[in-house]
Enzyme design. Structure first.
Site, short mmCIF file in Angstrom:
data_model
loop_
_atom_site.label_atom_id
_atom_site.label_comp_id
_atom_site.label_asym_id
_atom_site.label_seq_id
_atom_site.Cartn_x
_atom_site.Cartn_y
_atom_site.Cartn_z
N THR A 240 -2.18 -7.47 0.41
CA THR A 240 -0.75 -7.45 0.14
C THR A 240 -0.24 -6.08 -0.34
OG1 THR A 240 -1.03 -8.26 -2.13
CG2 THR A 240 -0.70 -9.91 -0.39
N TRP A 241 -1.00 -5.03 -0.12
CA TRP A 241 -0.55 -3.72 -0.57
C TRP A 241 0.79 -3.36 0.07
CZ3 TRP A 241 -3.33 1.51 0.77
CH2 TRP A 241 -2.75 2.55 0.06
N ASP B 89 -5.62 -10.61 -1.58
CA ASP B 89 -5.87 -9.42 -2.36
C ASP B 89 -4.54 -8.85 -2.85
OD1 ASP B 89 -7.14 -7.03 -3.39
OD2 ASP B 89 -6.30 -6.03 -1.63
N TYR C 79 0.25 -2.65 -6.49
CA TYR C 79 0.88 -2.89 -5.19
C TYR C 79 2.37 -3.14 -5.41
CZ TYR C 79 -3.90 -3.81 -3.46
OH TYR C 79 -5.23 -3.73 -3.14
#
Length: 97
Positions: A31-32, A63, A68
């Protein structure tokens, strides 16, 4: 990601984490970029739809990290889980390390 019907059903492989009773998908959702920072922003509706579709298709590893989008991706993951009542319906592992 739009939730379109596929011509074939996807099968996500799962494995047990040794020494635990946790069963996880071999594929994770990162999910960056959903956090939006350094990526020119994010479409929140599309991001939530992507998270929910991944979970419905069998992905149960997401993740995310406070870095993020300075926590924005975590907020969107939480919103996707809450709105779809996915955690309560057993779609997600509820373990934390």
């Amino acid at each position: 990601m739009l939730d379109r019907p596929d011509k074939r059903e996807l099968q996500i492989e799962h494995v047990n984490i040794p020494g635990t009773n946790i069963n996880v998908s071999r594929v994770a959702l990162g999910t960056w970029a959903i956090g939006g920072w350094m990526w020119g922003g994010t479409d929140e509706t599309e991001s939530i739809a992507t998270i929910r579709t991944a979970i419905k298709r069998g992905i149960n590893v997401i993740d995310t990290a406070p870095a993020y989008g300075f926590g924005h991706s975590e907020e969107l993951v939480g919103q996707a889980l809450a709105e779809g009542d996915l955690r309560a319906r057993g779609h997600c592992n509820q373990s934390r390390s």
